[in-house]
Design a protein around this motif. Structure first.
Motif, PDB file in Angstrom:
ATOM      1  N   TRP A   9       0.802  -1.218   0.000  1.00 42.33           N
ATOM      2  CA  TRP A   9       0.000   0.000   0.000  1.00 42.33           C
ATOM      3  C   TRP A   9       0.836   1.270   0.000  1.00 42.33           C
ATOM      4  O   TRP A   9       0.360   2.336   0.411  1.00 42.33           O
ATOM      5  CB  TRP A   9      -0.931   0.019   1.217  1.00 42.33           C
ATOM      6  N   ILE A  12      -0.629   4.798  -0.420  1.00 45.51           N
ATOM      7  CA  ILE A  12      -2.063   4.743  -0.151  1.00 45.51           C
ATOM      8  C   ILE A  12      -2.309   5.207   1.288  1.00 45.51           C
ATOM      9  O   ILE A  12      -1.661   4.725   2.217  1.00 45.51           O
ATOM     10  CB  ILE A  12      -2.606   3.305  -0.323  1.00 45.51           C
ATOM     11  N   LYS A  14      -3.460   5.559   5.025  1.00 45.85           N
ATOM     12  CA  LYS A  14      -3.863   4.561   6.009  1.00 45.85           C
ATOM     13  C   LYS A  14      -5.303   4.824   6.460  1.00 45.85           C
ATOM     14  O   LYS A  14      -5.795   5.953   6.393  1.00 45.85           O
ATOM     15  CB  LYS A  14      -2.924   4.602   7.213  1.00 45.85           C
ATOM     16  N   PHE A 313      -2.618  -1.507  -5.989  1.00 47.23           N
ATOM     17  CA  PHE A 313      -3.528  -0.578  -5.324  1.00 47.23           C
ATOM     18  C   PHE A 313      -3.451   0.828  -5.902  1.00 47.23           C
ATOM     19  O   PHE A 313      -4.455   1.528  -5.962  1.00 47.23           O
ATOM     20  CB  PHE A 313      -3.198  -0.509  -3.830  1.00 47.23           C
ATOM     21  N   GLN A 314      -2.254   1.279  -6.316  1.00 48.81           N
ATOM     22  CA  GLN A 314      -2.104   2.669  -6.758  1.00 48.81           C
ATOM     23  C   GLN A 314      -3.012   3.026  -7.928  1.00 48.81           C
ATOM     24  O   GLN A 314      -3.724   4.041  -7.862  1.00 48.81           O
ATOM     25  CB  GLN A 314      -0.633   2.954  -7.092  1.00 48.81           C
ATOM     26  N   TYR A 316      -5.738   1.494  -8.845  1.00 45.88           N
ATOM     27  CA  TYR A 316      -7.109   1.359  -8.367  1.00 45.88           C
ATOM     28  C   TYR A 316      -7.506   2.581  -7.535  1.00 45.88           C
ATOM     29  O   TYR A 316      -8.619   3.120  -7.679  1.00 45.88           O
ATOM     30  CB  TYR A 316      -7.253   0.081  -7.541  1.00 45.88           C
ATOM     31  N   TYR A 317      -6.602   3.012  -6.678  1.00 46.30           N
ATOM     32  CA  TYR A 317      -6.895   4.179  -5.832  1.00 46.30           C
ATOM     33  C   TYR A 317      -7.045   5.432  -6.682  1.00 46.30           C
ATOM     34  O   TYR A 317      -7.953   6.248  -6.470  1.00 46.30           O
ATOM     35  CB  TYR A 317      -5.791   4.357  -4.794  1.00 46.30           C
ATOM     36  N   TYR A 318      -6.183   5.572  -7.682  1.00 39.77           N
ATOM     37  CA  TYR A 318      -6.247   6.723  -8.592  1.00 39.77           C
ATOM     38  C   TYR A 318      -7.602   6.777  -9.282  1.00 39.77           C
ATOM     39  O   TYR A 318      -8.252   7.829  -9.358  1.00 39.77           O
ATOM     40  CB  TYR A 318      -5.114   6.645  -9.611  1.00 39.77           C
ATOM     41  N   GLU A 321     -10.652   7.574  -6.899  1.00 41.52           N
ATOM     42  CA  GLU A 321     -10.784   8.990  -6.543  1.00 41.52           C
ATOM     43  C   GLU A 321     -11.490   9.789  -7.629  1.00 41.52           C
ATOM     44  O   GLU A 321     -12.016  10.859  -7.356  1.00 41.52           O
ATOM     45  CB  GLU A 321      -9.383   9.587  -6.316  1.00 41.52           C
TER      46      GLU A 321
END
Length: 324
Positions: A9, A12, A14, A313-314, A316-318, A321
């Motif tokens: 992560w 990402i 916490k 994850f990066q 997916y997180y991008y 958002e």
């Protein structure tokens, strides 16, 4: 799947509302789960399932891709057994490796859920990325079935958030999962650029249809056609029907029996039911497709040398958002 650990992560944020309350030991296939808790007036708990690690045992769970019936019993060695009922339909079947991963974690998770419930927690989130998402599908089915059997409280609320979850079973398992989680109680968040939700490889044959289908009597029907039309038609049908059936048998031979020998070395004493004669994997649950558009590909271009670029994850997180 991918990388040293799908819980990787870096970059990402916490969790802000939840704190890590417990981390399980690793299982023989290198699976592990965490419990995260949020106290307050309405306490909540998260069961987070780890994805694939770099260890060979973890990848064995992925490659052990023959199907097992969605209800049955596994022998785990040392006299330990895991009885499961993940779907009511007798035609339902699931991925053997991920079912075995669940088997080693299920008792600990059920005990923890029961303990949290006794301390006032009613709301549980089940989460997992990649292989963790695949196991999360099966865990959801397992816990909901225990509720039906009154082995877990009926007012215990379960909601499942998978990300990058691959296909956990066949169409009949997916039907049962959809029925059990209808009303938005389970989603699988997918990056359309990520190949992991597209696996396992799928082979559909005429035997994967419901018992009432147009292929049941096709051989007899074609045989009754006038000569030489019957010869041509029967040859054409064999050409269409034969290759997928042979592919399915080979699939089961290599990703079932062959890989199963390595699984038994990692899990001495493991025995399961006979493989279900199908490899017709389909997605399960409600899919939330993230907006992988031209802007995304400019930031994360396709690169055959980076197979997991779109899976971590990066990205997916991008994309998450950017959701409305």
């Amino acid at each position: 799947m991918g990388g040293p650990d799908s819980m990787w992560w870096v970059g990402i944020p916490k969790p802000q509302r939840f704190a890590l309350a417990y981390r399980s030991p690793t299982s023989p296939l290198d699976n592990r789960w965490d419990l995260w808790s949020h106290p307050g007036p309405q306490p909540q708990a998260v069961i987070n399932l780890r994805g694939t690690t770099a260890k060979a045992e973890s990848w064995l769970a992925n490659f052990y891709a023959a199907m097992l019936p969605a209800a049955g019993e596994l022998e785990l060695g040392g006299g330990r057994k895991f009885a499961y009922h993940l779907a009511d339909n007798p035609q339902a079947a699931v991925h053997a490796g991920w079912l075995l991963s669940l088997a080693f974690m299920a008792d600990g998770i059920v005990h923890t859920v029961d303990s949290c419930y006794r301390r006032g927690t009613r709301d549980f989130l089940i989460m997992g990325h990649s292989q963790g998402g695949a196991v999360a599908f099966l865990l959801t089915s397992h816990l909901r079935n225990l509720q039906q059997q009154r082995k877990l409280p009926a007012d215990l609320r379960l909601k499942t958030y998978c990300s990058a979850g691959p296909k956990p079973g066949n169409l009949y398992y997916a039907y049962d999962y959809a029925r059990a989680t209808h009303g938005g109680w389970a989603v699988n968040v997918v990056n359309p650029a990520d190949w992991v939700p597209e696996v396992p490889l799928t082979v559909q044959t005429v035997h994967d249809f419901n018992p009432t289908n147009p292929f049941v009597g096709v051989a007899a029907t074609l045989k009754k056609q006038p000569f030489p039309k019957n010869l041509v038609a029967r040859h054409a049908f064999r050409q269409l029907d034969g290759p997928p059936r042979r592919a399915q048998r080979r699939y089961q031979r290599y990703l079932g029996r062959y890989v199963g020998k390595a699984v038994v070395k990692a899990v001495p004493g493991f025995r399961g039911p006979a493989f279900y004669p199908s490899s017709n994997y389909v997605p399960a649950g409600n899919t939330v497709a993230l907006p992988a558009d031209a802007t995304y590909y400019a930031k994360y271009p396709n690169d055959p040398k980076q197979l997991f670029r779109h899976h971590f994850f990066q990205p997916y997180y991008y994309l998450a958002e950017r959701l409305p």
